[in-house]
Every structure is written in structure tokens, then in C-alpha cells.
Write a protein that holds these residues in place. Structure first.
Motif, short mmCIF file in Angstrom:
data_model
loop_
_atom_site.label_atom_id
_atom_site.label_comp_id
_atom_site.label_asym_id
_atom_site.label_seq_id
_atom_site.Cartn_x
_atom_site.Cartn_y
_atom_site.Cartn_z
N GLU B 8 1.67 -5.07 -7.96
CA GLU B 8 0.72 -5.96 -7.14
C GLU B 8 0.10 -4.95 -5.88
O GLU B 8 1.09 -4.21 -5.26
CB GLU B 8 1.30 -7.09 -6.65
N VAL B 9 -1.01 -4.85 -5.98
CA VAL B 9 -1.77 -4.04 -4.81
C VAL B 9 -1.95 -5.08 -3.67
O VAL B 9 -2.88 -5.90 -3.94
CB VAL B 9 -2.96 -3.46 -5.49
N VAL B 10 -1.59 -4.79 -2.48
CA VAL B 10 -1.93 -5.36 -1.46
C VAL B 10 -3.14 -5.01 -0.57
O VAL B 10 -3.18 -3.57 -0.33
CB VAL B 10 -0.76 -5.36 -0.37
N LEU B 11 -4.18 -5.76 -0.31
CA LEU B 11 -5.31 -5.04 0.10
C LEU B 11 -5.52 -5.52 1.75
O LEU B 11 -4.78 -6.52 2.25
CB LEU B 11 -6.74 -5.74 -0.46
N ARG B 12 -6.49 -4.67 2.31
CA ARG B 12 -6.59 -5.08 3.95
C ARG B 12 -7.68 -6.20 3.93
O ARG B 12 -8.54 -6.38 3.22
CB ARG B 12 -7.18 -3.79 4.35
N ALA B 42 -14.33 -3.73 -4.63
CA ALA B 42 -14.25 -2.30 -4.61
C ALA B 42 -13.06 -1.64 -5.02
O ALA B 42 -12.63 -0.66 -5.60
CB ALA B 42 -14.44 -1.80 -3.11
N ALA B 43 -11.85 -2.32 -4.44
CA ALA B 43 -10.31 -1.70 -4.98
C ALA B 43 -10.49 -1.72 -6.48
O ALA B 43 -9.69 -0.72 -6.93
CB ALA B 43 -9.29 -2.45 -4.28
N SER B 44 -10.65 -2.83 -6.95
CA SER B 44 -10.70 -3.06 -8.39
C SER B 44 -11.27 -1.78 -9.16
O SER B 44 -10.87 -1.01 -10.22
CB SER B 44 -11.21 -4.20 -8.96
N ARG B 45 -12.43 -1.52 -8.74
CA ARG B 45 -13.19 -0.35 -9.25
C ARG B 45 -12.51 1.02 -9.17
O ARG B 45 -12.41 1.87 -9.93
CB ARG B 45 -14.69 -0.32 -8.69
N PRO B 87 -2.31 6.57 -1.73
CA PRO B 87 -3.07 7.87 -1.56
C PRO B 87 -4.34 7.80 -0.49
O PRO B 87 -4.74 6.62 -0.31
CB PRO B 87 -3.37 8.28 -2.86
N ASP B 88 -4.47 8.93 0.03
CA ASP B 88 -5.67 8.93 1.02
C ASP B 88 -6.87 8.17 0.35
O ASP B 88 -7.79 7.45 1.07
CB ASP B 88 -6.12 10.32 1.54
N GLU B 89 -7.16 8.54 -0.87
CA GLU B 89 -8.42 7.80 -1.49
C GLU B 89 -8.55 6.61 -1.65
O GLU B 89 -9.47 5.86 -1.90
CB GLU B 89 -8.74 8.67 -2.80
N LEU B 90 -7.17 5.64 -1.75
CA LEU B 90 -7.24 4.29 -1.41
C LEU B 90 -6.96 3.56 -0.13
O LEU B 90 -6.98 2.50 -0.06
CB LEU B 90 -6.17 3.67 -2.43
N ALA B 91 -6.56 4.32 0.88
CA ALA B 91 -5.96 3.82 2.12
C ALA B 91 -7.09 2.89 2.83
O ALA B 91 -6.60 2.30 3.76
CB ALA B 91 -5.75 5.08 2.64
N ASP B 92 -8.27 3.29 2.74
CA ASP B 92 -9.41 2.41 3.39
C ASP B 92 -9.31 0.89 2.85
O ASP B 92 -9.58 0.01 3.66
CB ASP B 92 -10.54 3.08 3.50
N LEU B 93 -8.91 0.76 1.70
CA LEU B 93 -8.85 -0.56 0.97
C LEU B 93 -7.29 -0.98 0.91
O LEU B 93 -7.19 -2.26 1.02
CB LEU B 93 -9.67 -0.34 -0.21
#
Lengths: 522, 107
Positions: B8-12, B42-45, B87-93
Motif C-alpha cells: 500500500e502506497v501512502v501519499l502526501r 499523478a502517483a498512480s501514473r 526513491p527521490d523520483e516519488l518523494a514529492d508525492l
């Protein structure tokens, strides 16, 4: 030793199921038993935990899928190609009518003599550990919409039938006769799935399509039987609700996301599971924090969320402040005297200071020792024939009759959820918090018995049962409107004045009498 | 045997908080910690672009699956007791990735 728990499994129809017998403790293979194997001599045909573990490991090393490691045999799934290669045997597809309305295809050894159907273990590692392997045959299914007359185990007590016995005890049958049946309220249940047992069709219950939570498959199968059985408890309280089964439990956060996003939107949810973590010093893991949020989000979305308190566990999310936390009350026969169930949990939450579990209770069996472990065999429930809970002790007479006796607090939560559905049908504007408050306000006081944790029930609110046993009739009346709420929050003297002054007449002829009768019979 | 891994991915949330910040979250406060629809999309994409299969999207988390090697490559672990790193490429979301824990049934 307890069987190795590997969780609910589903078996693809293109797989072959094998029963592998590790060597028996008594030295004689169960396939060579000189006499019928019974409860008196079965111990000689059990295997040691070490042999079971070693054989399971070797079977896995061969690429076979271990479904369940039991005390006498290990259930294994394999592709037909794997079986033919490992055991140097040809398989053929056969068809068998397992039910008047159902045929199944399965693989069987292409041999004529029964003794040739016993496969020998392949490889030098397995041979000393295993005494034989049999290819499983599908059983004839004997499920009936009407439950069997099961023998009452000497250690147990009279069991209760769904829906009628349960509806009588929680006074739902009285609400049903007034037209309160939970019509069109969607009740979602996250559990092991739902099997289309004829019990449901014969009763005319409405079941929406099974939704799959993350990691789940085979929506028509419930090989554990738990979800199917607990469904019957919901309908005992709310026969005209619409059940939305969500087959899950691999990832409850994902299951909650599926439930909240589903249409039609559920108004009530019931959950008969949890994590035994609510102890001093425990901090919710990141995963459980996501579940906490998922539960809170469901309630914020307007869903009444019920959770079982646990069977001795101190269970989260059953202790979350937003949920209706449901404990257990045992019903004695024939008096129907109520007592707190010794099988059910009660505790002060450490995760949520000031929160006590339970809020109120549904019906649960009390603890009895059967087969060497504690059981609570109060409710006789429909299950998928041959599933795990079809074979749970005490027996209903057969392990493939489609009925099982089990009723921990798992059975209690769906009953309270069903009553919540009656209330939501009556007044859809009520919030989850208002429904919860009304359920608590209207419960029947339980004054005897103690819980697994030793909390003792007494007059009024107590730690063992909270407000007491859910009362469907009274709970439904409490949701009648402002006047009814004023009435039910008034003192007994004030209630009497309201009835005598005619203030209750606004509800129409007979309503005041109905209330008085309801109160007198509590 | 498959090595499919689920998480499960937790988002901001728009306020920068998340549901794994710790502390009690209830029906009143949960809304402040949930991602908005744009973040979920955006995170899903982005997760899909990395090769993950996307399951249920929101409202609280995103369910993903992938093979163990993909999880190792992206999050540095393919399951407990390893703790996934974002990872950095996902860290904003993405705030965290969590592996599901199975509950007990109250039979």
C-alpha cells in the motif's frame, strides 16, 4: 499440536489436489490401517510436528503448493503436468455430479485398480518421511437450505438457528413485524468471501456481487467458510438489507478502500477480525496507521463501522473510537438468561486512552473445551460444503454438509450491523455517531457472567458487556424521531407522564401501546 | 512459485501531512491527512510507469503489486522485515510504502 495455519486458500479447477500422509506416529500407515480409524485410535495415525514440517518443506522444494498441513495429512496442489512427471503416472479428467444441480471436473489417476491409486513419494528425501499420497476426489455435496439436526456435544450447549432463534433473542423478529427489515440498506462485510449456499436463495436474501480486495481471487469461493457463515447473522437481524461481500483480509486497508469506493455505497460495515496489538507500549506500525485512517475515513464517509472486540485478543481496530465495538453475550437455554461470554474480549484500550471495549454486545457462545481447544459453538451457520469451518468441532454430523457451529465475537458484530441497518432504513439522516449512541442507549442490560479477561457483568454499564446485548426492537424505536428520542432519554416517571398526557399520540393509534409493551417485555 | 509482492502506497495530503505521521486519526481529523484526487492520479501514473500494477486507487492509499525484483530495485526491499525507502523520483508525492499485515479472524 495445532494444524499449521496457512490462511484461506482457493484452489484452481485446473489443479490436482493431493493428500500426503507423513509417516504415522504409531508405525502403521493410515492407508494400511487394520481397523477403522476412529477418535479412539486416530492418535496413532497422526504425525509428529517435526515430520509434518520436514515433509512440507520437501514438498515445497519440489515446487508443489502446500495448502494446509494437518495432523494426519498435508493438502497439496499441483498442476497435472507436475503430478505426471513426479509420480510417473497418467492422469485423466473425470466428471462427477457432486450435487443435484452441479457437476465438477477433476483429475484422477488413469488406473483401474484402487490400490494403484496410492502414489509413492518421489525422491530420496521424501521417501523416509511419507507413507503414501492419494489424489483427492470431490465429495458429494449434501448442503441443504435447512440446517441439520446436529448432535449437541456433551461439553457444549444448545445451539441457535439462523435466522429465527437469533432474531428472537435480539428481538429483531418484533421489529420485522413492524416492517423494519433494513430494506435497501447496503451492508458491506470484509471477510473470507461468500459462497452461494442455498440457504440464502431459499430465504430470498439479496446479495450483491462479491468484490475482491487486493490479493484475492475466485469470488464464488469461500474455502474458509467464515464470511459465508457471518452473512447469515446479518440477515437474521436485517432480512431485507443488501449484503456486499468483500473477499479480502490479505490487505484490510485495501479492502476498506474497495468498500468505501463501491456503489451502491454501503451504509453499514461489519468486520469480524482484527490485530491483537492493543497493549501498553505498542505503537501502530505504518501499515496499521493506514488501516486506522481507512477506518476513520469510512466513518467520515457516513458509514456505521462495526468491529468484533475479539475472542480474548485485545483487538485493533475494534478499539478505534469511531467504530461500534461489539463484544459477546451468551444466551442460556431454555431460560434465555443472558451472561457475559467467557469467550469474548473486554479491555481498556492502550492505543486510545479513555476508550473501553466493548460498546455493546451481540450473541456469542461461551467458552467450552472441545477437541483440546476453546470453542464457542452457539450459532449453526451455512458455509461452503467441505470448507475449513464445515469441519470445525463440534461436528454437525458431517464435514461436507455445508453447515458449521462457530460463534465467537465474529458472530456478534454482524448482528449489531444488521440492527444498525434497521435504524438506517428508518432514518437515513442519522450519522454513524448517532446510530452508535442509539445502539448503546437501547441495549438490554446484562447482569451476570464474566469475559475472557475476567471483567464481571453487573447492573447498568459494566466493563464486561458495555451497555449490554443489542436490542433490535428498542434500537429501532429510538430512531423514530424527535419525540421518540425525547421519550427514550426521559426518566421512567417522565415517560409515564408522556404516555398518559397523550404526547405520544402523534405517532398514531397503537404506537404508545407498542412502546409500553416493548418496555414491559425488556 | 510466484514472487508477486503487494503493498500500500501512502501519499502526501495537500497540507503536506499523511496518515502515517503517527497519533490517533479519527473521523473528524482524517480528511486533513488524505491525498487529493490529483495526487492519487499523478502517483498512480508514476508508479505505473515504473512497472507496478495499480490496484485500488484511494481514497486512503494506492494498492500496488509487482515482482520482487521490481520492489527491490525501486524501494530497496521486497518484503518484511525490510523497510521500503521512497526513491527521490516519488518523494514529492509518496510518503511511505507499507507491506500488508494479515489480521486474525474472531471465529
Amino acid at each position: 499440536m495445532a494444524p499449521e495455519e496457512t490462511g484461506p486458500e482457493t484452489v484452481g479447477s485446473d489443479e490436482v489436489i493431493l493428500q500426503v500422509s507423513p509417516r504415522s506416529k504409531g508405525g502403521t500407515a493410515l492407508f494400511d490401517a487394520p481397523e477403522p480409524i476412529t477418535a479412539d485410535n486416530v492418535d496413532a495415525y497422526r504425525s509428529t510436528p517435526e515430520d509434518i514440517a520436514a515433509a512440507s518443506a520437501e514438498l515445497r522444494a519440489l515446487g508443489l503448493r502446500v495448502i494446509h498441513a494437518g495432523e494426519t495429512t498435508i493438502s497439496v496442489a499441483a498442476t497435472p503436468e507436475q503430478v505426471e512427471e513426479l509420480f510417473s503416472i497418467k492422469l485423466r479428467k473425470e466428471t462427477k455430479a457432486v450435487h443435484p444441480l452441479r457437476e465438477v471436473e477433476y483429475f484422477a489417476p488413469a488406473v483401474d485398480a484402487p490400490q494403484e491409486m496410492l502414489l509413492q513419494p518421489p525422491g530420496e528425501q521424501l521417501a523416509p518421511l511419507i507413507e503414501g499420497i492419494a489424489v483427492a476426489e470431490p465429495p458429494i455435496l449434501m448442503e441443504s437450505p435447512i440446517p441439520p439436526i446436529a448432535p449437541i456435544d456433551p461439553a457444549a450447549y444448545r445451539y441457535l438457528f439462523v435466522p429465527d432463534d437469533i432474531a428472537v433473542v435480539i428481538r429483531a423478529s418484533r421489529a420485522h413485524r413492524l416492517g423494519a427489515t433494513g430494506q435497501n440498506v447496503v451492508v458491506a462485510m470484509i471477510d473470507s468471501g461468500h459462497y452461494a449456499h442455498p440457504f440464502f436463495n431459499y430465504h430470498g436474501y439479496r446479495i450483491l456481487g462479491v468484490l475482491l480486495g487486493p490479493g484475492s481471487a475466485d469470488p464464488g469461493q469461500d474455502t474458509l467458510g467464515h464470511g459465508t457463515g457471518e452473512s447469515a447473522n446479518i440477515f437474521a437481524a436485517a432480512p431485507d438489507c443488501q449484503l456486499r461481500p468483500i473477499k479480502g483480509l490479505n490487505d484490510p486497508t485495501g479492502d476498506f478502500n474497495v468498500a468505501v469506493s463501491s456503489t451502491p455505497t454501503p451504509k453499514v460495515m461489519t468486520n469480524s477480525w482484527g490485530y491483537d496489538v492493543d497493549y501498553p507500549g505498542f505503537v501502530l506500525t505504518p501499515y496499521l496507521l493506514t488501516l486506522q485512517a481507512a477506518v476513520a475515513n469510512a466513518v467520515a464517509s457516513g458509514i456505521v463501522v462495526c468491529f468484533s472486540a475479539g475472542n480474548g485478543q485485545q483487538s485493533f481496530p475494534g478499539s478505534h473510537p469511531d467504530v461500534v465495538s461489539v463484544g459477546g453475550v451468551h444466551v442460556n437455554y431454555p431460560s434465555l438468561d443472558l451472561e457475559a461470554s467467557s469467550y469474548a474480549s473486554s479491555f481498556d484500550s492502550s492505543l486510545y486512552p479513555g476508550r473501553h471495549v466493548p460498546d455493546l454486545c451481540g450473541i456469542t457462545g461461551k467458552a467450552v473445551n472441545i477437541g483440546g481447544s476453546a470453542k464457542a459453538p452457539s450459532h449453526l451457520l451455512p458455509v461452503q460444503p467441505g470448507c475449513t469451518l464445515d469441519g470445525i468441532l463440534p461436528t454437525t454430523g458431517a464435514a461436507n454438509d455445508g453447515w458449521g457451529l462457530f460463534s465467537g465475537t465474529s458472530a456478534a458484530s454482524p448482528l449489531v450491523a444488521g440492527v444498525a441497518a434497521l435504524m438506517r432504513a428508518k432514518d437515513p439522516s442519522k450519522t454513524p455517531a448517532q446510530i452508535k449512541a442509539a445502539l448503546i442507549k437501547s441495549a438490554t442490560d446484562v447482569k451476570a457472567g464474566s469475559t475472557f479477561q475476567g471483567d464481571v457483568a453487573g447492573p447498568g454499564w459494566d466493563k464486561a458487556t458495555g451497555a449490554g446485548l443489542v436490542d433490535a426492537k428498542y434500537a429501532w424505536l429510538v430512531t423514530m424521531g424527535d419525540m421518540a428520542e425525547r421519550f427514550f432519554t426521559a426518566s421512567p416517571e417522565e415517560q409515564q407522564r408522556m404516555v398518559q398526557s397523550g404526547a405520544m399520540g402523534a405517532f398514531g393509534p397503537g404506537f404508545a401501546d407498542e412502546i409500553v409493551t416493548t418496555l414491559r417485555t425488556r | 512459485m510466484t514472487d508477486r509482492v503487494a503493498a500500500e502506497v501512502v501519499l502526501r495530503s495537500p497540507a503536506g501531512t499523511s496518515v502515517v505521521d503517527g497519533g490517533a486519526v479519527d473521523a473528524e481529523s482524517v480528511g486533513r491527512h488524505l491525498p487529493d484526487a490529483g495526487t492519487i492520479a499523478a502517483a498512480s501514473r508514476r508508479l505505473s510507469g515504473l512497472g507496478f500494477q495499480i490496484g485500488q486507487k484511494g481514497p486512503v492509499t494506492i494498492a500496488i503489486t509487482g515482482d520482487g525484483a521490481l520492489f527491490e530495485r525501486t524501494f530497496g526491499t521486497s518484503g518484511p522485515p525490510g523497510e521500503p525507502r521512497v526513491p527521490d523520483e516519488l518523494a514529492d508525492l509518496v510518503v511511505a510504502v507499507t507491506f500488508p499485515e494479515r489480521p486474525q479472524l474472531h471465529v
